[in-house]
Design a protein around this motif. Structure first.
Motif, PDB file in Angstrom:
ATOM      1  N   LEU A   1      -2.757  -9.850  15.868  1.00 47.33           N
ATOM      2  CA  LEU A   1      -1.306  -9.685  15.878  1.00 47.33           C
ATOM      3  C   LEU A   1      -0.847  -8.759  16.998  1.00 47.33           C
ATOM      4  O   LEU A   1       0.201  -8.973  17.609  1.00 47.33           O
ATOM      5  N   GLN A   2      -1.642  -7.721  17.265  1.00 50.10           N
ATOM      6  CA  GLN A   2      -1.281  -6.821  18.364  1.00 50.10           C
ATOM      7  C   GLN A   2      -1.347  -7.549  19.702  1.00 50.10           C
ATOM      8  O   GLN A   2      -0.517  -7.322  20.590  1.00 50.10           O
ATOM      9  N   ALA A   3      -2.351  -8.442  19.859  1.00 50.78           N
ATOM     10  CA  ALA A   3      -2.431  -9.240  21.088  1.00 50.78           C
ATOM     11  C   ALA A   3      -1.234 -10.178  21.193  1.00 50.78           C
ATOM     12  O   ALA A   3      -0.667 -10.376  22.284  1.00 50.78           O
ATOM     13  N   LEU A   4      -0.804 -10.753  20.054  1.00 48.97           N
ATOM     14  CA  LEU A   4       0.365 -11.627  20.034  1.00 48.97           C
ATOM     15  C   LEU A   4       1.624 -10.840  20.397  1.00 48.97           C
ATOM     16  O   LEU A   4       2.478 -11.314  21.149  1.00 48.97           O
ATOM     17  N   LYS A   5       1.746  -9.651  19.846  1.00 47.78           N
ATOM     18  CA  LYS A   5       2.895  -8.778  20.144  1.00 47.78           C
ATOM     19  C   LYS A   5       2.993  -8.512  21.642  1.00 47.78           C
ATOM     20  O   LYS A   5       4.076  -8.626  22.242  1.00 47.78           O
ATOM     21  N   LYS A   6       1.858  -8.196  22.254  1.00 52.51           N
ATOM     22  CA  LYS A   6       1.847  -7.872  23.681  1.00 52.51           C
ATOM     23  C   LYS A   6       2.131  -9.103  24.527  1.00 52.51           C
ATOM     24  O   LYS A   6       2.930  -9.052  25.469  1.00 52.51           O
ATOM     25  N   SER A   7       1.498 -10.220  24.187  1.00 51.58           N
ATOM     26  CA  SER A   7       1.628 -11.419  24.998  1.00 51.58           C
ATOM     27  C   SER A   7       3.025 -12.013  24.923  1.00 51.58           C
ATOM     28  O   SER A   7       3.530 -12.563  25.916  1.00 51.58           O
ATOM     29  N   LEU A   8       3.676 -11.923  23.767  1.00 52.80           N
ATOM     30  CA  LEU A   8       5.012 -12.497  23.594  1.00 52.80           C
ATOM     31  C   LEU A   8       6.128 -11.485  23.833  1.00 52.80           C
ATOM     32  O   LEU A   8       7.310 -11.833  23.731  1.00 52.80           O
ATOM     33  N   GLY A   9       5.766 -10.246  24.137  1.00 61.65           N
ATOM     34  CA  GLY A   9       6.778  -9.231  24.400  1.00 61.65           C
ATOM     35  C   GLY A   9       7.719  -9.039  23.232  1.00 61.65           C
ATOM     36  O   GLY A   9       8.947  -9.042  23.385  1.00 61.65           O
ATOM     37  N   LEU A  10       7.153  -8.843  22.041  1.00 58.24           N
ATOM     38  CA  LEU A  10       7.973  -8.681  20.841  1.00 58.24           C
ATOM     39  C   LEU A  10       8.954  -7.523  21.027  1.00 58.24           C
ATOM     40  O   LEU A  10       8.550  -6.430  21.455  1.00 58.24           O
ATOM     41  N   PRO A  11      10.232  -7.695  20.721  1.00 54.14           N
ATOM     42  CA  PRO A  11      11.206  -6.607  20.886  1.00 54.14           C
ATOM     43  C   PRO A  11      10.837  -5.381  20.043  1.00 54.14           C
ATOM     44  O   PRO A  11      10.208  -5.497  18.982  1.00 54.14           O
ATOM     45  N   ASN A  12      11.263  -4.214  20.505  1.00 58.28           N
ATOM     46  CA  ASN A  12      10.970  -2.969  19.786  1.00 58.28           C
ATOM     47  C   ASN A  12      11.476  -2.990  18.353  1.00 58.28           C
ATOM     48  O   ASN A  12      10.894  -2.356  17.469  1.00 58.28           O
ATOM     49  N   ARG A  13      12.572  -3.714  18.108  1.00 60.39           N
ATOM     50  CA  ARG A  13      13.165  -3.704  16.777  1.00 60.39           C
ATOM     51  C   ARG A  13      12.207  -4.247  15.716  1.00 60.39           C
ATOM     52  O   ARG A  13      12.378  -3.981  14.531  1.00 60.39           O
ATOM     53  N   PHE A  14      11.190  -5.015  16.129  1.00 59.60           N
ATOM     54  CA  PHE A  14      10.217  -5.519  15.174  1.00 59.60           C
ATOM     55  C   PHE A  14       9.240  -4.434  14.728  1.00 59.60           C
ATOM     56  O   PHE A  14       8.680  -4.518  13.634  1.00 59.60           O
ATOM     57  N   GLY A  15       9.020  -3.439  15.577  1.00 59.87           N
ATOM     58  CA  GLY A  15       8.060  -2.398  15.240  1.00 59.87           C
ATOM     59  C   GLY A  15       6.633  -2.870  15.438  1.00 59.87           C
ATOM     60  O   GLY A  15       6.032  -2.659  16.472  1.00 59.87           O
ATOM     61  N   TRP A  16       6.115  -3.538  14.440  1.00 56.77           N
ATOM     62  CA  TRP A  16       4.725  -4.009  14.448  1.00 56.77           C
ATOM     63  C   TRP A  16       3.764  -2.875  14.824  1.00 56.77           C
ATOM     64  O   TRP A  16       2.940  -2.997  15.727  1.00 56.77           O
TER      65      TRP A  16
END
Length: 527
Positions: free
Chosen positions: A379-394
């Motif tokens: 999930l962390q790799a997905l967060k980085k690769s997709l540029g998840l917005p900060n509002r998601f936190g994760w």
């Protein structure tokens, strides 16, 4: 000369053996949040490391709400725009038993904005700040005893929409492996949250450090209570030494037992009441030492101990049970409380007076099971690769605390393995950019993926074909190119596939085309 040499050698050998067998100093990590350099604070010149290991937040000047707060001038606060969950993730922590303590603060010039938020350690909530915390010494910090076994520790702050979490300092202090053993329920799956710790018969708050306590006991804070009420008891103190105090595994400081409260003729019962969370288990530790000069031998003072009216210890004779006057005695019991108050009562049976030195109360918390580390990394790799917005936190653990799961990630608990895993991703129409990483295939338990309506480009990873539990895959209306991987034909559980609105080319894998006859819903349009 020979006798002198032999004597010197014996002394040296004894010193070497003693040194090699001496216990090493416990691990200690203290972080001054928001600080840009390491500092030391008076009066003990404790070392605080500059701020590191955080996942977000903003450094600012601090206002310490209490005189017991470490004298640090900065803090880190976490606005909701940075995400609902933010953490300190500290690595290279030796396996062991630890006291984890977090001090809260207020942003300078905003002392009227008292934030309310929740704190978790290793995915388990240990504290929820209550209104008025900044005016109460015992509430300006959260503390818990926890086993850390993975070489790291995550300490997370969860926004509740009532102000930004503000953290002045974090302390991770190793304690004895058997510290606060309270019975069969004690163990690595249990966290002890400090609810209250009182030193009786004195007006001065103290830490173990102020008492010159053994470092293997941690650095406990003792809130003073000189008397339980007007004319109901009287303080006692002594300068005499106390035996059996600083011993394995809890290492209580000797000076703790040099003050106490004693009940009076007008009110023989000695009682203390405190607020607690209902429907929880509590481990209660009571401390005694006979420091009253009028009690000269065993049998002169005997009392019962009651918790909320129920007797938990009968015929407590401090001198008889400890072996002597000026000798520490510690009693422990664990009780289940349904109400919101805890009342400890000492009822005299001989001598007409009871004596009490100190009280410790811990809430017993069953530690949350954590998410599979492999899936967290995916999930962390997905967060980085997709540029998840900060509002998601994760940040922290995706599935725990259960009150604060990651937005867009669906969790399921595997009872047989004792781990959480991810069985769904719902991130449609979230403004995501970037490409799909191969690591998405490490989410082996996925049943549903919805990444539609974003700006995802690149190819569909062929590794998706290894997620054999997948039933729904919706990647429609993105900017994906290339062909549909042949490997998707191996997804025998797949019942819905939507790839419309992309720039795909090439042929449809024959295995997918044949599946249309079996009632599956497949949508894909080639440009």
């Amino acid at each position: 000369m020979l006798r002198f040499t032999l004597l010197w050698l014996l002394v040296f050998l004894f010193a070497s053996i003693s040194s090699s067998s001496a216990r090493p100093a416990p691990y200690a990590m203290r972080i001054s949040c928001g600080a840009r350099q390491n500092i030391r604070t008076p009066p003990t010149y404790t070392r605080w490391y500059k701020d590191f290991a955080y996942t977000g937040g903003i450094p600012a000047n601090a206002t310490a709400p209490s005189h017991i707060t470490p004298p640090l001038k900065t803090l880190r606060y976490f606005p909701l725009s940075e995400g609902p969950e933010n953490c300190y993730i500290i690595n290279r922590v030796p396996k062991g038993h630890y006291s984890v303590r977090i001090f809260f603060g207020l942003v300078e010039h905003e002392i009227d904005n008292e934030p309310l938020f929740e704190v978790s350690v290793e995915g388990t909530i240990i504290h929820s700040l209550k209104s008025g915390w900044s005016k109460n010494d015992e509430q300006v910090f959260a503390e818990a005893l926890v086993f850390l076994l993975d070489g790291s520790v995550s300490i997370c702050f969860h926004s509740t929409g009532r102000g930004d979490p503000t953290i002045i300092s974090i302390e991770i202090l190793q304690i004895d492996e058997k510290a606060y053993y309270f019975g069969p329920e004690w163990g690595r799956g249990v966290i002890l949250k400090t609810t209250s710790r009182l030193t009786c018969g004195t007006s001065k708050p103290k830490f173990d450090e102020d008492y010159s306590g053994d470092h293997w006991g941690g650095d406990r804070f003792w809130h003073p209570i000189r008397t339980f009420g007007k004319n109901v008891d009287a303080p006692r103190s002594t300068e005499s030494g106390i035996k059996k105090a600083s011993t394995v595994p809890n290492f209580y400081p000797e000076a703790l037992y040099q003050s106490a409260v004693v009940s009076t003729d007008s009110k023989p019962d000695l009682a203390y009441t405190m607020d607690v969370d209902p429907n929880k288990n509590y481990s209660i530790w009571l401390h005694f030492a006979e420091i009253d000069a009028t009690i000269t031998s065993a049998g002169k003072r005997v009392f019962d101990v009651l918790i909320n009216g129920g007797t938990v210890f009968e015929n407590v004779d401090v001198v008889g049970m400890s072996g002597d006057r000026y000798t520490a005695l510690v009693l422990n019991t664990t009780v289940a409380l349904s109400g919101r108050t805890l009342t400890i009562t000492l009822h005299p049976k001989k001598g007409n007076h009871a004596i009490l030195t100190a009280i410790e109360v811990f809430q017993v918390i069953v530690a949350e099971s954590k998410t599979s580390p492999e899936e967290v990394r995916a999930l962390q790799a997905l967060k980085k690769s997709l540029g998840l917005p900060n509002r998601f936190g994760w940040n922290g653990d995706p599935c725990v605390p259960k009150e604060h799961p990651w937005s867009g990630a669906d969790c399921h608990f595997d009872k047989s393995g004792g781990k959480w895993f991810i069985d769904g991703l719902g991130l449609g129409n979230q403004g995501l950019r970037g490409s799909l990483p191969n690591e998405i295939s490490k989410l082996h338990h996925l049943q549903s993926i919805n990444l539609s309506g974003n700006s995802i480009h690149g190819v569909i990873p062929s590794s998706l074909g290894t997620v054999t539990s997948l039933e729904t895959l919706d990647l429609s209306y993105n900017f994906l190119n290339g062909s549909i991987p042949e490997s998707l034909g191996k997804l025998t559980a797949l019942r819905r596939l939507n790839l419309n609105g992309n720039s795909l080319s090439g042929r449809v894998p024959s295995a997918l085309g044949g599946r249309l006859l079996n009632g599956a819903s497949f949508k894909y349009f080639y440009r």
